[in-house]
Structure formats: C-alpha cells, structure tokens
Design a protein around this motif. Sequence first.
Motif, mmCIF file in Angstrom:
data_model
loop_
_atom_site.group_PDB
_atom_site.id
_atom_site.type_symbol
_atom_site.label_atom_id
_atom_site.label_comp_id
_atom_site.label_asym_id
_atom_site.label_seq_id
_atom_site.Cartn_x
_atom_site.Cartn_y
_atom_site.Cartn_z
ATOM 1 N N VAL A 130 0.841 -1.205 0.000
ATOM 2 C CA VAL A 130 0.000 0.000 0.000
ATOM 3 C C VAL A 130 0.878 1.257 0.000
ATOM 4 C CG1 VAL A 130 -2.044 -1.038 1.038
ATOM 5 C CG2 VAL A 130 -0.221 -0.187 2.528
ATOM 6 N N GLY A 131 1.966 1.216 -0.752
ATOM 7 C CA GLY A 131 2.917 2.327 -0.757
ATOM 8 C C GLY A 131 2.412 3.562 -1.472
ATOM 9 N N VAL A 132 3.200 4.626 -1.394
ATOM 10 C CA VAL A 132 2.760 5.932 -1.894
ATOM 11 C C VAL A 132 2.692 6.001 -3.411
ATOM 12 C CG1 VAL A 132 3.594 7.121 0.153
ATOM 13 C CG2 VAL A 132 5.104 6.871 -1.823
ATOM 14 N N ALA A 133 3.265 5.027 -4.120
ATOM 15 C CA ALA A 133 3.150 5.034 -5.575
ATOM 16 C C ALA A 133 1.697 4.886 -6.028
ATOM 17 C CB ALA A 133 3.997 3.914 -6.182
ATOM 18 N N GLY A 134 0.869 4.296 -5.179
ATOM 19 C CA GLY A 134 -0.576 4.199 -5.420
ATOM 20 C C GLY A 134 -1.276 4.478 -4.115
ATOM 21 N N ILE A 135 -1.203 5.715 -3.661
ATOM 22 C CA ILE A 135 -1.622 6.039 -2.292
ATOM 23 C C ILE A 135 -3.101 5.780 -2.051
ATOM 24 C CG2 ILE A 135 -2.191 8.475 -2.687
ATOM 25 C CD1 ILE A 135 -0.644 9.037 -0.038
ATOM 26 N N HIS A 136 -3.898 5.718 -3.128
ATOM 27 C CA HIS A 136 -5.323 5.415 -2.966
ATOM 28 C C HIS A 136 -5.527 4.039 -2.331
ATOM 29 C CE1 HIS A 136 -3.832 4.303 -6.949
ATOM 30 N NE2 HIS A 136 -4.615 3.231 -6.859
ATOM 31 N N ARG A 137 -4.567 3.133 -2.520
ATOM 32 C CA ARG A 137 -4.677 1.806 -1.902
ATOM 33 C C ARG A 137 -4.646 1.909 -0.383
ATOM 34 N NH1 ARG A 137 0.403 -0.948 -4.657
ATOM 35 N NH2 ARG A 137 1.219 1.070 -3.936
ATOM 36 N N LEU A 138 -3.853 2.845 0.128
ATOM 37 C CA LEU A 138 -3.771 3.050 1.573
ATOM 38 C C LEU A 138 -4.992 3.796 2.101
ATOM 39 C CD1 LEU A 138 -1.964 2.899 4.166
ATOM 40 C CD2 LEU A 138 -1.232 5.224 3.586
ATOM 41 N N LEU A 139 -5.461 4.778 1.361
ATOM 42 C CA LEU A 139 -6.537 5.628 1.849
ATOM 43 C C LEU A 139 -7.863 4.887 1.959
ATOM 44 C CD1 LEU A 139 -5.690 8.934 -0.052
ATOM 45 C CD2 LEU A 139 -5.087 8.262 2.282
ATOM 46 N N THR A 140 -7.959 3.738 1.305
ATOM 47 C CA THR A 140 -9.173 2.927 1.464
ATOM 48 C C THR A 140 -9.104 2.031 2.693
ATOM 49 O OG1 THR A 140 -8.298 1.140 0.071
ATOM 50 C CG2 THR A 140 -9.555 2.882 -1.044
ATOM 51 N N GLN A 141 -7.981 2.072 3.419
ATOM 52 C CA GLN A 141 -7.768 1.182 4.566
ATOM 53 C C GLN A 141 -7.682 1.951 5.878
ATOM 54 O OE1 GLN A 141 -7.764 -2.127 4.241
ATOM 55 N NE2 GLN A 141 -7.971 -2.003 2.021
ATOM 56 N N THR A 142 -8.221 3.161 5.930
ATOM 57 C CA THR A 142 -8.093 3.967 7.144
ATOM 58 C C THR A 142 -8.752 3.304 8.351
ATOM 59 O OG1 THR A 142 -10.030 5.252 6.451
ATOM 60 C CG2 THR A 142 -7.852 6.160 5.937
ATOM 61 N N GLU A 143 -9.838 2.595 8.138
ATOM 62 C CA GLU A 143 -10.504 1.923 9.264
ATOM 63 C C GLU A 143 -9.604 0.847 9.851
ATOM 64 O OE1 GLU A 143 -14.559 -0.660 10.205
ATOM 65 O OE2 GLU A 143 -14.476 0.622 8.438
ATOM 66 N N VAL A 144 -8.917 0.101 8.988
ATOM 67 C CA VAL A 144 -7.983 -0.931 9.455
ATOM 68 C C VAL A 144 -6.830 -0.288 10.219
ATOM 69 C CG1 VAL A 144 -6.378 -2.740 8.724
ATOM 70 C CG2 VAL A 144 -8.585 -2.490 7.576
ATOM 71 N N LEU A 145 -6.294 0.795 9.685
ATOM 72 C CA LEU A 145 -5.182 1.481 10.331
ATOM 73 C C LEU A 145 -5.578 1.988 11.711
ATOM 74 C CD1 LEU A 145 -3.897 3.578 7.292
ATOM 75 C CD2 LEU A 145 -2.700 1.658 8.353
ATOM 76 N N ARG A 146 -6.748 2.590 11.809
ATOM 77 C CA ARG A 146 -7.162 3.225 13.055
ATOM 78 C C ARG A 146 -7.672 2.235 14.096
ATOM 79 N NH1 ARG A 146 -9.910 8.378 9.872
ATOM 80 N NH2 ARG A 146 -7.927 9.458 9.488
ATOM 81 N N SER A 147 -7.855 0.990 13.697
ATOM 82 C CA SER A 147 -8.284 -0.022 14.665
ATOM 83 C C SER A 147 -7.112 -0.722 15.331
ATOM 84 C CB SER A 147 -9.171 -1.065 13.972
ATOM 85 O OG SER A 147 -8.424 -1.809 13.013
ATOM 86 N N ALA A 148 -5.894 -0.465 14.871
ATOM 87 C CA ALA A 148 -4.710 -1.114 15.434
ATOM 88 C C ALA A 148 -4.254 -0.391 16.693
ATOM 89 C CB ALA A 148 -3.582 -1.129 14.403
ATOM 90 N N ALA A 149 -3.576 -1.132 17.574
ATOM 91 C CA ALA A 149 -2.997 -0.543 18.781
ATOM 92 C C ALA A 149 -1.612 0.032 18.508
ATOM 93 C CB ALA A 149 -2.916 -1.580 19.887
ATOM 94 N N VAL A 150 -0.856 -0.647 17.649
ATOM 95 C CA VAL A 150 0.472 -0.210 17.235
ATOM 96 C C VAL A 150 0.624 -0.572 15.757
ATOM 97 C CG1 VAL A 150 2.948 -0.260 17.723
ATOM 98 C CG2 VAL A 150 1.324 -0.868 19.525
ATOM 99 N N ILE A 151 1.307 0.295 15.000
ATOM 100 C CA ILE A 151 1.505 0.029 13.578
ATOM 101 C C ILE A 151 3.002 -0.001 13.268
ATOM 102 C CG2 ILE A 151 1.038 0.788 11.216
ATOM 103 C CD1 ILE A 151 -1.435 2.219 12.258
#
Length: 224
Positions: A130-151
């Motif tokens: 989900v790297g910045v070369a296709g940042i839209h791939r990361l931006l669709t995963q904000t719920e997953v990111l924000r549900s983690a305790a540590v990243i």
Amino acid sequence: MNFERLTFATIDHLRPVTQGHQEVIFCPGKTPAQVVAIAERLAAAGEGGGTFLATRAERAQWEPLLARFPSAEFNELGRTVYLPPDPEPSPTGRGTILVVTAGTSDLPVAEEAAVTARAFKNRVERLTDVGVAGIHRLLTQTEVLRSAAVIVVVAGMEGALPSVVGGLVKVPVIAVPTSVGYGASFGGLAALLAMLNSCAAGVTVVNIDNGFGAAAAASRINQT
C-alpha cells in the motif's frame, strides 16, 4: 538457574522476567549445530518452555532445525523458524499490531516483524503493498489502520509511507527502513533519513531491515 553455560554460548533464561520474552536465536555467524543446541535448551526451559524463535536463518540452519523440531514453522520470506507452544495461548496485550508494507519487495523484513510479534504473544494483522506510488490503496484502509494498537510500517525506496500513516492515525507508528531501492537509496540510508525527518508526530524509527527490533518495540507498547 538464570543462565546456562555451553562451550559456545551462555543462554539467558531470565529474559522472560527482564525483557518480557524468551531469548531469541540470531542465526548469522552460528553453525547449524550451535543453533540446534541453543534451540533445544530454550525449548526445554521452564519459563516459556516448549518454544523458541530463530531469526535470519539460512538453509544450512533451518533445515536441521526443522528436522529436530518437526512442528516448528519456517517462514521462508522472513527467514524465521518458530516453534509455537502446544497449545499456543491466546494473544495478550491491548490490541492488534498491524504490519504494513509499502511494496511486495519489503515483505521479507515485514514477515520477520510479524512472526516476532506473534512469538511475543501479540495479535498480528498484515496490510501489504500500500505504498505511496498508489496512495489510494492506503486511503481505502483507514478503518484498518485506526483499529490497530500499534503500527509497524516497512518501506524502502524514499521511505515516505510511515509519514503518511503517521498523519492518519493517533497510535504509535514504528518505521522500518529497508534496503530495497536503486543506487541512490544507499542500501536503505535514504529511507532511514526520510523516516527520521518525518513531519508526522509519533513516528519512531528502527535500524535498516530491522523487522525484529520493530516487533520487539511494538510488543512492549502493546503489552504495557
């Protein structure tokens, strides 16, 4: 006894008390016989008995480990050999450690981190490529990111992904620069410097390719 002397090593059985986890076998520089002997002592230890984790294992080391411990798990990408306890206890800690990779080429370091975090009794999830070369791939995963305790964010090239993740979440972000990249990446130095200079608050950086160290830090945060 808190430690066990062999002719080539002094095994520290006090690590579960002082570090929160069993001593880990770093395979480079050790002979296959040495690696197996240390694994046998760790697996037989009372505290954390029946388990061990070996990192950076090459074929000459993981083959005899698997022959000696048929139930051990070999992660080819991460170059780890993990013998889980039987039965394996449920994960502990405040939540999930999420291991995020910028690209598929970063997976070897990320898998070392993921296996280590599991061996240290954490719940682990993965978010790959989900790297910045296709940042839209990361931006669709904000719920997953924000549900983690540590990243734990693993990235090579210019190393921008931890800054982006750090700007999206309020939890600790541990950045791992990898040696993936072209000549001017200087074997991961460019990514390391970029991560150290992150504009996002709360980003901590470990050494180049140090998936183990990132997982150890993430586990301490998650288990506190």
